[in-house]
Design a protein around this motif. Structure first.
Motif, short mmCIF file in Angstrom:
data_model
loop_
_atom_site.label_atom_id
_atom_site.label_comp_id
_atom_site.label_asym_id
_atom_site.label_seq_id
_atom_site.Cartn_x
_atom_site.Cartn_y
_atom_site.Cartn_z
N CYS A 4 -35.80 -0.57 29.84
CA CYS A 4 -35.69 0.72 30.53
C CYS A 4 -34.60 1.60 29.91
O CYS A 4 -33.46 1.17 29.77
CB CYS A 4 -35.39 0.51 32.01
SG CYS A 4 -35.31 2.08 32.89
N CYS A 6 -33.35 4.33 31.25
CA CYS A 6 -32.75 5.21 32.26
C CYS A 6 -31.23 5.11 32.25
O CYS A 6 -30.66 4.13 31.75
CB CYS A 6 -33.33 4.92 33.65
SG CYS A 6 -32.45 3.65 34.59
N CYS A 9 -29.78 1.77 33.70
CA CYS A 9 -29.95 0.59 32.83
C CYS A 9 -29.11 0.70 31.56
O CYS A 9 -28.74 -0.31 30.97
CB CYS A 9 -31.43 0.39 32.50
SG CYS A 9 -32.39 -0.07 33.96
N HIS A 211 -32.79 -0.09 39.95
CA HIS A 211 -32.20 0.93 39.06
C HIS A 211 -32.57 2.34 39.54
O HIS A 211 -31.91 3.31 39.18
CB HIS A 211 -32.63 0.70 37.60
CG HIS A 211 -34.11 0.83 37.35
ND1 HIS A 211 -34.63 1.27 36.16
CD2 HIS A 211 -35.17 0.60 38.15
CE1 HIS A 211 -35.95 1.28 36.24
NE2 HIS A 211 -36.30 0.88 37.43
ZN LIG Z 1 -33.78 1.75 34.43
#
Ligand SMILES: [Zn+2]
Ligand SMILES: [Zn+2]
Length: 240
Positions: A4, A6, A9, A211
């Motif tokens: 991930c 993002c 993360c 998350h």
């Molecule tokens: Zn993430």
């Protein structure tokens, strides 16, 4: 989350580095782990847990049982099977997922598990009193546990009034809060916050965080007094 990109993360804040949800409950003479996650082995190594007296299971979803195989290390050092406490539904899945640990003739070195059946009746593990609290994970009954003035509830989206009464009077409550958006089988941040306030606990710590909730520091900054995001390695000192 694996792969991930993002901001959570990718965050460098240690409090954004979350393994799967589990706790260690410790008294002067007894140590219990609640749930053996897929990260169980690393969690035990990281916390340098050199002795474990029992495992308690909340429910049979994979993120709560997958690490059970690694209790074999504790078997090796004690020469004894590990007492595992679970309700019948969870025991069925444990036997299905780890069949090699339950055959009559077992390969040497497989985990040695002593299954004990949990009901909703209070009981003792060593000197730790355990009060099972039944909560709902959509349609699945999940067990939370009260240990004196500390209660641990994960994977719930609804709690019956009678079970809320078992939690009331706890000073500390750990409760699942998955994300901000509503979810079919988990409390979201608002629901968990209202419930913690309704139950009148001194401090609530949220766990089983996705998350999708956002960065620890940013989410924590907006929470009301007495409400905290839990993080890996958090220790809570409880008297009584
Ligand atoms: Zn993430
Ligand atoms: Zn879960």
């Amino acid at each position: 989350m694996i792969a991930c990109p993002c901001p959570v993360c990718q965050s460098l804040d240690k409090k954004d580095k979350r393994l799967r949800s589990s706790i260690l409950v410790e008294s002067a003479s007894t140590r219990i782990v609640v749930d053996t996650t897929p990260d169980f082995r690393y969690q035990m190594l990281r916390a340098k847990v050199d002795r474990l007296d029992a495992v308690l299971f909340t429910h049979p979803h994979k993120d709560h049982i997958a690490g059970l195989d690694d209790i074999r290390a504790f078997n090796f050092f004690t020469g004894k099977p590990m007492p595992v406490f679970a309700n019948e539904m969870t025991q069925e899945v444990v036997i299905r997922e780890f069949p090699y640990a339950f055959t009559d003739f077992r390969y040497p070195g497989v985990p040695e598990i002593e299954l004990n059946t949990l009901s909703t009746d209070p009981f003792m593990i060593g000197d730790i009193p355990v009060v099972p609290v039944q909560v709902w994970h959509l349609k699945m009954p999940v067990l939370g546990f009260r240990f004196g003035s500390f209660t641990y509830i994960t994977d719930a989206n609804r709690i019956d009034e009678s079970e809320k009464n078992k939690i009331r009077g706890s000073r500390y409550l750990v409760l699942n809060a998955l994300r901000r958006e509503k979810h079919i089988s988990h409390f979201n941040l608002d629901e968990a916050t209202s419930l913690a306030q309704e139950l009148g606990v001194h401090s609530a710590f949220f766990t089983h965080i996705s998350h999708q909730l956002g960065k620890h520091a940013e989410v924590q900054a907006d929470l009301p007094a007495g409400i905290f995001l839990a993080y890996d390695g958090l220790e809570i000192l409880v008297d009584g």
